[in-house]
Design a protein around this motif. Structure first.
Motif, mmCIF file in Angstrom:
data_model
loop_
_atom_site.group_PDB
_atom_site.id
_atom_site.type_symbol
_atom_site.label_atom_id
_atom_site.label_comp_id
_atom_site.label_asym_id
_atom_site.label_seq_id
_atom_site.Cartn_x
_atom_site.Cartn_y
_atom_site.Cartn_z
ATOM 1 N N ALA A 159 -37.289 -7.285 -5.696
ATOM 2 C CA ALA A 159 -37.986 -5.663 -5.179
ATOM 3 C C ALA A 159 -37.170 -6.079 -3.359
ATOM 4 C CB ALA A 159 -38.871 -5.517 -5.437
ATOM 5 N N TRP A 163 -34.275 -3.687 -1.482
ATOM 6 C CA TRP A 163 -34.619 -3.171 -1.082
ATOM 7 C C TRP A 163 -33.916 -3.290 0.697
ATOM 8 C CZ3 TRP A 163 -36.585 1.883 0.016
ATOM 9 C CH2 TRP A 163 -37.040 2.101 1.553
ATOM 10 N N GLY A 355 -30.624 -0.341 -5.427
ATOM 11 C CA GLY A 355 -31.424 0.412 -4.373
ATOM 12 C C GLY A 355 -31.392 2.036 -4.005
ATOM 13 N N GLN A 358 -34.947 3.301 -5.254
ATOM 14 C CA GLN A 358 -36.215 2.668 -4.416
ATOM 15 C C GLN A 358 -36.451 2.981 -3.006
ATOM 16 O OE1 GLN A 358 -35.039 -1.598 -4.798
ATOM 17 N NE2 GLN A 358 -37.004 -2.168 -3.751
ATOM 18 N N GLY A 363 -40.533 -1.929 -4.787
ATOM 19 C CA GLY A 363 -40.106 -1.652 -5.814
ATOM 20 C C GLY A 363 -40.609 0.037 -6.439
ATOM 21 N N MET A 365 -39.912 3.214 -7.692
ATOM 22 C CA MET A 365 -38.485 4.088 -7.846
ATOM 23 C C MET A 365 -38.573 5.427 -7.810
ATOM 24 S SD MET A 365 -36.474 1.374 -8.077
ATOM 25 C CE MET A 365 -35.368 2.146 -8.835
#
Ligand code: GLY
Ligand code: MN
Ligand code: MN
Length: 459
Positions: A159, A163, A355, A358, A363, A365
């Motif tokens: 994550a 990101w 991402g 995200q 992480g 979403m």
């Protein structure tokens, strides 16, 4: 491999900032109770077609590609806190294939380099990997290299990595800018092909020739469509015959630089196109420019999509395709069958870069709104992101069919819709970088709009 005008220092800074991200990911992972000594990035294991020994065209896994532009399968990069990344690259010793082009210049200086004949030997060169995380497409290899299943792409670590892929370094932005410049040569050739009414296949060949790429070297398969086929979003046929009649034309085609993509679409109408389609194209050009210019830090991509839908709704009403006023058409969502995709997406190593949905490094979403399920980007806009802005307006028979007999059937001017179906659709797409105070359009300076001459783009 990368943009020739970008200083080598930009590449070194890029690698250093990716290493900082890896350290952050390791720290976040340790804080969550999963401590690792380092991360092994694998360029990937190549696949073959089913029941065949013929290989599927290979692409490096994107997190590996972010660290090095070295091509080909099997390579491993080990990143550990405070250490230069160490690459063990696979140079096969057999007589069937050539090895990759070795790294040179800043690409080699930013990384410690070892050479191995195969991936297992590469793993051994990297040392004890039993306390490392693995990022790549081959969990079996990870296990054979001593990394347990829990170390394969751990969610918390991934994550953080995903990101940060959303924020491009200066070198990455230079690559995408250069990928636009390369694609521009192809778009010039394609436009000349449109004017000469060449076949889809011939225009595809001219495009590749102009950008100096082989078919598999473009970031995604070119979409090159005359007439009604321009309404097929991922149309791939590339017909050999010259267009008949050749009313409208759409090309969605990019280029690669240093592994980074450009993603560019232009639509054109010929004098034989329906006058309402010609006007729709002009209006879509204005709408696209307006949307692209409005990209700014802090902006909402979901709101940008809503503005695209409102813009397409207004065009459909003003041109008489819809028989109701703007606000009623918006309320009844009548534009949705004409705009069946999101207004854009993140762009980088992947054309639809990771991402986009995200919303934090943990992480979390944010799914797209129910009525726009195809919107790939819900993340708010921030400096150093690169996104596409690509509104479309299409006449798609399958999407319109249910409305012909549905409760809203009286809202559509069906005879006009039927006249416009042979023109297919319109999409206009630029790549836009979010800056500290607004945005920079990476495409417009090099790929003119349909109203501008081929010689250069107007402001
Ligand atoms: N070329 C694929 C896209 O525009 O998303
Ligand atoms: Mn796109
Ligand atoms: Mn595209």
């Amino acid at each position: 491999m990368g943009p020739s005008e970008s200083p080598q220092s930009a590449y070194r800074e890029h690698v250093s900032s990716v290493c900082t991200v890896v350290e952050e990911a390791l720290q976040v992972s340790a804080d969550a109770g999963h401590a690792f000594d380092g991360v092994v990035f694998h360029s990937g294991t190549a696949a073959s077609y089913h029941a065949d020994d013929l290989g599927v065209p290979f692409r490096s896994t994107p997190h590996f590609a972010r660290l090095t532009p070295l091509g080909g399968p099997g390579h491993l990069v080990l990143c550990r806190p405070g250490r230069k990344p160490l690459i063990a690259w696979v140079n096969p010793t057999d007589h069937w294939e050539e090895g990759p082009e070795p790294l040179d210049g800043a690409y080699a200086e930013s990384i410690d380099v070892r050479e191995a004949p195969d991936p297992l030997a590469a793993g051994i060169l990297l040392g004890d990997l039993s306390r490392c995380a693995y990022v790549g497409n081959d969990p079996d290899l990870a296990q054979r290299l001593g990394m347990p299943a829990a170390a394969v792409e751990p969610r918390v670590l991934m994550a953080v990595l995903d990101w940060h892929r959303g924020f491009k370094t200066t070198w990455e932005i230079d690559c995408i800018r250069e990928a636009n410049r390369i694609a521009a040569a192809g778009h010039r050739a394609a436009r000349a092909g449109f004017e000469r009414r060449l076949s889809e296949r011939r225009i595809h060949a001219d495009y590749l020739e102009a950008i100096g790429a082989l078919d598999g070297e473009t970031p995604y398969p070119n979409i090159i469509a005359w007439d009604d086929r321009s309404a097929i979003l991922h149309y791939q046929r590339k017909r050999t015959s010259r267009p008949d009649p050749g009313r409208s034309f759409l090309i969605d085609a990019g280029a690669s630089c240093g592994g980074y993509a450009s993603d560019v679409t232009r639509s054109y109408a010929s004098p034989s196109a329906h006058p309402v389609f010609v006007e729709a194209l002009d209006r879509m050009e204005d709408l696209q420019r307006d949307l692209a210019q409005s990209v700014e830090p802090g902006g909402s991509f979901v709101a940008l999509h809503a503005r695209a839908v409102a813009g397409v709704t207004a065009i459909l009403c003003d041109l008489g395709v819809l028989r109701v006023g703007h606000s009623e058409a918006l309320e009844r969502k009548l534009a949705l069958p004409f705009l069946p995709h999101g207004v854009g997406h993140h762009l980088g190593l992947q054309v639809h870069d990771v991402g986009g949905q995200q919303v934090d490094r943990a992480g979390r979403m944010r799914p797209p709104p129910d009525e726009h399920p195809y919107l790939r980007t819900t993340r708010d806009l921030a400096p150093r992101q690169v996104v596409t802005v690509e509104p479309g307006l299409y006449f798609v028979p399958q999407l319109l069919a249910p409305h012909r007999s549905g409760p809203d059937r009286g809202c559509f001017e069906w005879s006009l819709v039927d006249d416009l179906l042979p023109c297919g659709g319109i999409r206009i797409e630029d790549d836009v970088r979010v800056t500290e105070s607004g945005s920079e359009n990476l495409t417009r300076p090099v790929v003119p709009g349909h109203r501008e001459s081929l010689g250069g783009a107007a402001a």
